[in-house]
Scaffold this active site. Structure first.
Site, PDB file in Angstrom:
ATOM      1  N   CYS A 176      28.714  -4.479 -14.182  1.00  0.00           N
ATOM      2  CA  CYS A 176      27.563  -4.201 -12.233  1.00  0.00           C
ATOM      3  C   CYS A 176      26.480  -4.862 -11.802  1.00  0.00           C
ATOM      4  CB  CYS A 176      27.013  -2.784 -12.086  1.00  0.00           C
ATOM      5  SG  CYS A 176      26.180  -1.898 -13.592  1.00  0.00           S
TER       6      CYS A 176
ATOM      7  N   HIS B 281      22.321   0.668 -14.573  1.00  0.00           N
ATOM      8  CA  HIS B 281      23.237   0.250 -13.874  1.00  0.00           C
ATOM      9  C   HIS B 281      22.694  -0.155 -12.382  1.00  0.00           C
ATOM     10  CE1 HIS B 281      26.082   0.373 -10.746  1.00  0.00           C
ATOM     11  NE2 HIS B 281      25.672   1.792  -9.871  1.00  0.00           N
TER      12      HIS B 281
END
Length: 253
Positions: free
Chosen positions: A201, A132
């Protein structure tokens, strides 16, 4: 001697051609390496330098013999990497005192080390982590977690970053980024549109990086979903990951 003259003429022609291409890029507003952009201005304005004509007043603080000397001094004085991509408008803004901001990419291993250990067996390819990412700029960290948020760097719902990667510097200002997010990204990066493989993301931080710096985040981060989708396990886990990672990771407040 004839061959030497010919070689010098060829080098000069190539130099002039390169300068014309660069000048055309400036006219179109395309970004160029900072040193190259300064060099264009130096050459175009060199005839206006102090002492250039017999009537011009000489200055004791002007000791540059060539445009190249002047370019090197300017690049060093402004403290900007020579290869940093800058548009003509950004260069002029910098000359008028616009602040430059550091841009950093925070990477979080959602597997907490498990991916590095098991990926060769599960995916038939080694990956360092299930990443992420968040972009840190203006003293805040911008990320996509069910919605678009910004929080104190390293204090988001994803914990502490595993890696902090310096991406470069930007002349874009905070209000410009916020306008870009609202106008261009808000409708694209929503909880409903979240997809662990195609709209996650990392796709968000890549769009932000392109806006701020004109370059992508590391390829190994962007292509990681493709590696997973090539395996039956990855395709099986896709809806689970989409459900879990697409939830709201709101700032802690």
């Amino acid at each position: 001697r004839e061959s030497s003259v010919a070689e010098e003429t060829m080098v000069e022609d190539v130099s002039i051609g390169a300068e014309e291409i660069a000048a055309e890029a400036v006219r179109k507003g395309a970004p160029l390496p900072f040193e190259e952009l300064v060099s264009i201005f130096a050459r175009k304005l060199w005839h206006l330098r102090p002492g250039a004509s017999d009537t011009a007043k000489r200055r004791a603080d002007w000791n540059f013999r060539t445009p190249e000397d002047f370019t090197s001094a300017i690049v060093k004085a402004m403290g900007i990497e020579s290869t940093t991509m800058v548009s003509c408008a950004d260069f002029l803004a910098l000359c008028f005192g616009r602040r430059e901001w550091e841009v950093t990419l925070h990477l979080y291993d959602l597997s907490r080390g498990v991916a590095s250990a098991l990926s060769p067996w599960l995916l038939q390819e080694h990956i360092e982590g299930v990443w992420h990412t968040g972009v840190v700029v203006y003293g805040k960290e911008y990320y996509f977690g069910g919605d678009i948020y910004y929080d104190n760097p390293g204090e988001t719902g994803f914990g502490r970053p595993s890696v902090a990667l310096h991406l470069g510097t930007t002349l874009r200002q905070r209000d410009e980024l916020h306008a870009f997010v609202v106008d261009e990204l808000k409708a694209v990066f929503t909880r409903e549109a979240y997809d662990a493989a195609r709209n996650n993301c990392n796709h968000f931080t890549d769009r932000v990086s392109m806006y701020l710096l004109g370059k992508h985040i590391p390829e190994e981060v962007l292509t990681q979903p493709d590696i997973m989708m090539r395996t039956s396990l990855g395709r099986t886990l896709r809806p689970v990951l989409t459900c879990v990672l697409g939830q709201y990771f709101e700032p802690k407040g």
